[in-house]
Write a protein that holds these residues in place. Structure first.
Motif, PDB file in Angstrom:
ATOM      1  N   VAL A 130       0.913  -1.510  -0.182  1.00 20.02           N
ATOM      2  CA  VAL A 130       0.070   0.375  -0.516  1.00 20.02           C
ATOM      3  C   VAL A 130       1.200   1.531   0.251  1.00 20.02           C
ATOM      4  O   VAL A 130       1.985   0.881   0.087  1.00 20.02           O
ATOM      5  N   ALA A 131       0.194   2.225  -0.551  1.00 16.14           N
ATOM      6  CA  ALA A 131       0.940   3.433  -0.511  1.00 16.14           C
ATOM      7  C   ALA A 131       0.035   4.733  -0.032  1.00 16.14           C
ATOM      8  O   ALA A 131      -1.308   4.249  -0.569  1.00 16.14           O
ATOM      9  N   ILE A 132       0.488   5.555   0.611  1.00 15.07           N
ATOM     10  CA  ILE A 132      -1.026   6.274   2.459  1.00 15.07           C
ATOM     11  C   ILE A 132      -0.600   7.366   1.279  1.00 15.07           C
ATOM     12  O   ILE A 132       1.274   7.617   1.668  1.00 15.07           O
ATOM     13  N   LYS A 151      -2.006  -0.068  -3.564  1.00 13.29           N
ATOM     14  CA  LYS A 151      -3.480   0.203  -3.354  1.00 13.29           C
ATOM     15  C   LYS A 151      -3.258   1.041  -2.708  1.00 13.29           C
ATOM     16  O   LYS A 151      -2.476   1.434  -1.644  1.00 13.29           O
ATOM     17  N   TYR A 152      -3.507   2.246  -3.208  1.00 15.15           N
ATOM     18  CA  TYR A 152      -3.196   4.061  -3.131  1.00 15.15           C
ATOM     19  C   TYR A 152      -4.466   3.659  -2.212  1.00 15.15           C
ATOM     20  O   TYR A 152      -5.957   3.861  -1.908  1.00 15.15           O
ATOM     21  N   ASP A 160      -4.757  11.828   9.522  1.00 13.73           N
ATOM     22  CA  ASP A 160      -5.287  11.505   8.584  1.00 13.73           C
ATOM     23  C   ASP A 160      -4.799   9.349   8.403  1.00 13.73           C
ATOM     24  O   ASP A 160      -4.851   8.885   8.201  1.00 13.73           O
ATOM     25  N   ARG A 161      -3.228  10.072   7.717  1.00 12.49           N
ATOM     26  CA  ARG A 161      -2.261   9.043   7.175  1.00 12.49           C
ATOM     27  C   ARG A 161      -2.017   8.337   7.987  1.00 12.49           C
ATOM     28  O   ARG A 161      -2.241   7.106   7.396  1.00 12.49           O
ATOM     29  N   LEU A 179       4.138   5.641   3.597  1.00 12.38           N
ATOM     30  CA  LEU A 179       3.673   6.593   4.161  1.00 12.38           C
ATOM     31  C   LEU A 179       4.244   8.253   3.689  1.00 12.38           C
ATOM     32  O   LEU A 179       5.081   8.135   4.290  1.00 12.38           O
ATOM     33  N   TYR A 180       3.500   9.014   3.070  1.00  8.67           N
ATOM     34  CA  TYR A 180       4.287  10.421   2.768  1.00  8.67           C
ATOM     35  C   TYR A 180       3.857  11.259   3.168  1.00  8.67           C
ATOM     36  O   TYR A 180       2.764  11.765   3.896  1.00  8.67           O
TER      37      TYR A 180
END
Length: 360
Positions: A130-132, A151-152, A160-161, A179-180
Motif C-alpha cells: 500500500v501507498a498512503i 493500493k493507494y 489521517d494518513r 507513507l508520504y
C-alpha cells in the motif's frame, strides 16, 4: 530502504540488516534533513529519540523529490530509473518536462520509467503493498511512475494518513507500506526550514508518527526517512541568469532545479566555450561539470543509454546558499525560501530512524 523492508517481510537478506517481520512501513517526510532534525530535536522528541550516530544516510543526486522517491520505490539510482531532476529534457519532443506534474498523453509514465517498482515485486510474491498519501496524488502521472503496484490509501492530514496506516496494520498477512508526509516541505518552500511554520509542521508530524510507532506489533517495523534536506536561500541570493545574456548564448534549454541547473545546448554550440563561460562566472558559487564528468564521478550511478540524453550537457550545482532563476519564466517559484537539489551535505544527509521491530 523499501527494498530492505521487502526483504525483511520475505525473510531474505536486507541491505541494511533488518530483522524478519510480518509488516513493514517506510515513512518519507519530505524535506526532513538530518541537520534540521538535529537542530530542532526538542520539537520532535519521538523522532530525535531514535537518532544515533549511525542514523543519517546520504540521499541520492539530485536531492529532489521526484528522483529520491523513485529511487526509494524501485531500489535504483537515477541513472537507471531515468528521473534525473525536478525537470528534465524529453529528447523526443525537444521540450523540458516537470517530472512531478508534467505527465500526460505526450509523456507516458510507464514508458518513461520502465523498471518495476518494489510494490509490483511484492505483489508478484503475494505480499500486500500500500501507498498512503494525499488524495490529490492518487491518479497523478508521478504516482504511476513511482508507486504503481501499490493500493493507494488517501488521507488529508498527517493524522489521517497515520490512521490509515494503523488500520492497515490490523489486516492479516504480510505486507509493506509507504507513507508520504509532504507538509514539512511545503512549509520550507514557503517560509524556510528555520521558520516557525516549519517547526510547527515538524511537531505535528512527530506527534502523529509517535502514535504510529506505538501501534506497531512485535513483528512490525517502521523506518522514517526523507528525500532531501533544505537550504534556506534569501531572495537577494537569487542569481538571475537572464541578466547576464552571455551565459545563455548557446543554451537551448534550462532544466533541473534552481540549485542544480542542467543546461542543454544548441546543436551548433561550442560546448567548451559555454562551459568556460559558466565556470568563469559561477565557480565561486557552484560546481560546474560536464555531463560526462557527472557520469564519471558517479553522481547518478551507472547511466543507461536511454537516460543519458535527458541529462544536461552542463551542470551548475550550487555549493553556496544561492539559487538560479530565469526571471522571464520563473513566476511565483521565485517566492520560495527553502531550496534543494544540489550536493551540499545539508541537502544530501537525511535521517534513517528505526522503530518497532527494526529498533531492536
Amino acid at each position: 530502504m523499501l527494498e530492505s523492508c521487502l526483504a525483511a517481510v520475505q525473510a531474505g537478506p536486507a541491505v541494511i540488516g533488518l530483522p524478519a517481520v510480518d509488516r513493514a512501513i517506510v515513512v518519507l517526510v519530505d524535506g526532513l534533513g538530518a541537520e534540521a532534525l538535529s537542530a530542532r530535536a526538542g520539537h520532535a522528541r519521538a523522532l530525535s529519540g531514535a537518532l544515533t550516530s549511525k542514523s543519517a544516510i546520504v540521499a541520492g543526486f539530485p536531492s529532489t523529490t521526484a528522483t529520491a522517491i523513485t529511487s526509494l520505490t524501485t531500489g535504483l539510482r537515477a541513472g537507471a530509473h531515468g528521473i534525473v531532476g525536478y525537470s528534465a529534457l524529453d529528447p523526443a519532443r525537444d521540450a523540458v518536462v516537470n517530472q512531478l506534474t508534467g505527465w500526460g498523453p505526450h509523456l507516458d509514465p510507464l514508458d518513461w520509467q520502465r523498471h518495476p517498482t518494489l510494490f509490483e515485486r511484492a505483489a508478484a510474491d503475494g505480499i500486500a503493498a500500500v501507498a498512503i498519501g494525499p488524495e490529490r496524488y492518487r491518479e497523478s502521472g508521478f504516482t504511476q511512475v513511482a508507486l504503481r503496484g501499490a493500493k493507494y490509501l488517501a488521507g488529508a492530514t498527517i493524522d489521517d494518513r497515520v490512521s490509515r496506516a494503523i488500520e492497515w496494520l490490523s489486516t492479516s498477512g504480510p505486507g509493506i507500506a509507504y507513507l508520504y508526509v509532504p507538509e514539512l516541505d511545503v512549509a520550507a518552500h514557503a517560509k524556510g526550514w528555520t521558520s516557525g511554520e516549519w517547526t510547527a509542521a515538524l511537531e505535528v508530524a512527530d506527534s502523529a508518527l509517535r502514535r504510529l510507532a506505538d501501534s506497531l506489533g512485535p513483528r512490525e517495523g517502521m523506518l522514517v526517512t526523507a528525500d532531501h534536506g533544505i537550504v534556506d536561500v534569501p531572495h537577494h541570493a537569487h542569481i538571475l541568469v537572464d541578466t547576464a545574456p552571455e551565459l545563455l548564448e548557446g543554451v537551448r534549454h534550462l532544466a533541473g532545479e534552481p540549485r542544480c541547473l542542467q543546461l542543454h545546448l544548441e546543436p551548433e554550440a561550442n560546448a567548451s566555450v559555454v562551459f568556460d563561460r559558466w565556470a568563469e562566472s559561477e565557480s565561486g558559487h557552484s560546481w560546474v561539470a560536464t555531463r560526462q564528468e557527472v557520469i564519471d564521478a558517479g553522481w547518478y550511478g551507472p547511466v543507461d543509454d536511454t537516460v543519458r540524453p535527458r541529462m544536461g550537457d552542463i551542470f551548475i550545482a550550487a555549493r553556496k546558499s544561492v539559487a538560479y532563476y530565469d526571471s522571464r519564466t520563473a513566476g511565483s517559484s521565485r517566492n520560495m525560501v527553502g531550496q534543494h537539489g544540489s550536493l551540499s551535505q545539508t541537502e544530501l544527509r537525511v535521517p534513517l530512524l528505526r522503530f518497532g521491530a527494526f529498533a531492536a
